[in-house]
Design an enzyme around this catalytic site. Sequence first.
Site, PDB file in Angstrom:
ATOM      1  N   THR A 107       0.845  -1.187   0.000  1.00 29.70           N
ATOM      2  CA  THR A 107       0.000   0.000   0.000  1.00 29.70           C
ATOM      3  C   THR A 107       0.885   1.243   0.000  1.00 29.70           C
ATOM      4  OG1 THR A 107      -1.757   1.205   1.163  1.00 29.70           O
ATOM      5  CG2 THR A 107      -0.222  -0.064   2.535  1.00 29.70           C
ATOM      6  N   HIS A 112       1.324 -10.536  15.061  1.00 35.70           N
ATOM      7  CA  HIS A 112       2.280 -11.101  16.016  1.00 35.70           C
ATOM      8  C   HIS A 112       1.881 -12.499  16.495  1.00 35.70           C
ATOM      9  CE1 HIS A 112       5.835 -10.929  18.214  1.00 35.70           C
ATOM     10  NE2 HIS A 112       5.625  -9.899  19.020  1.00 35.70           N
TER      11      HIS A 112
END
Length: 420
Positions: free
Chosen positions: A336, A393
Site C-alpha cells: 500500500t 504477532h
Amino acid sequence: MPTDVVMPQMGESITEGTIAKWLKKVGDTVAQDEPLLEISTDKVDAEIPAPIAGTLSEIRFAEGDTVEVNTVIAVIGGAAASQPEAKSPATAAAPAPAAQSQPAAVSTPPEDAPPSEPGRKIRSSPLVRRIAREHQVDLARVRGTGSAGRISKDDILAYLKTRTAAPQPAQPAAAPQPPKPPLPQIPGELVPMTRMRAIIAERMAESMRIAPHVHSVYKIDMTRIVRLRERAREQFEKRHGVKLTFMPFIAAAAVEALQQHPILNASLEGTSIRYHVNINLGIAVALEWGLIVPVIRQAEQRSFADLARTIADLAARARSKKLQPDETGGSTFTLTNSGLFGDEFGTPIINQPESAILAIGALKKEPVVLTDAEGNDTIAIRSMQHFCLGFDHRLIDGADAGKFMTYFKKALENWNREIG
C-alpha cells in the site's frame, strides 16, 4: 443438462451486483467463455462470460435488477423460458416465475417527475443511489425509463444534465452571500456511509480486533533505483508500452523477500498455519469513492516487465471499474502506497486473512552520512524512502519481520536485476 449462471462475487467485500446489460437473449446460442452479460457494483463493472457452451434457456433477472451474489440469474440448457420484467431488489433475492419482457422504452431527456406517493418503492441500482447522494437529487423526481419505472444510470445522468442546462427563473436581486463549502462537506450535515465505505470500516475494525498488530519501519536508500529508472525509463516505455514507475522495483524486491521468508506469505487457519504455494500480491489502489486491492496472481513467476505491465493495467482498470471478478480477492501479501500524498510512512492495517502488509512512504532527497571502507565519513544527497511492515504477532515474530525487511532493503539498495 442445464447449467446455472450465478451472480459472481466481485471481490471479498461485495455482496450484490446490478445487471447492467444482457448481451444475449433467451434462445441464443452461446460459446463457452463468450460474454453473456454486463454487471455493475460499487467497485467493478465487468462482462461475465458463459460458463459452458449451449443455448440460453432462461433469464431470471432483467437489466437494472440488483441481485445477491451466488444467486442463479440465468440457465444455459434445459427448457426455454421467457425473460423477466425488472424487479425491485427485494424481489430479486427470491424471484417469482419469469414473465415476458416488455419492449424497452425510448430514452428521452427526463423532466421533473411528480413526487412519488408515500411508501412507494423507488427502483434503482446502488450506483444510481450513490450518484443521487453525491448530487443531492431526490430520486422521486427522476423519471425511470427501465422496466416498471426503474431508474437507470442514463436516466439520472440525463436528469442532471437537464437540471444544469435548464434556464432558471428570474429572482429578485439579493445581497451577496458568502460562498458555501462544496457538497457534501457541509458543517453539521449527517451523510450516510456508502456501502463500500461501510464494508471497509467493518473489515478494518475486524482486522484490528482479531490480529495483534506490530509495525517495523526501515529507511532504505533508493538512489541506485532512482538513477536506473532515470536512465531506462524512455527505452522501457518504448519496449513495453508502459511507464516505468518505482512500484515494480518495490514489488519485485518484496516477492524475492517473501520467497526467502515464506512465513510473511502465510496465514492462520484456526490453530494451523497455511503456507501458500504462490505469492498473490495485492496492490492497494485509492479510488475517489474508497479503496480496492486488485491482485497479481503467481507474482513469483512474473518477469520485471510483466510486473510493471500488470500493476499499471490493474490500477487503471480499478479506477475505471473494469476489473474482473477474480482480480480483487485471494491476495496473500499486500503493498500500500501511503507516501502517494507525502506521508513519511504509514502504519497499515493488515488485509485479512493475510498476516502482513507493507506500506510505502514518500521518496525524498536527504543528506546522508556515508562511510567508506576505511571508515571515513562523508555527507551526500541520497534518495531515501521509509517502508513500514505491519504484521500479525500471533504468527510472525519480530525476528522474522526483521529478516524479511533486511532482505528487502538489500534487494533494493543493491539492485542487480535486469529490467528488460
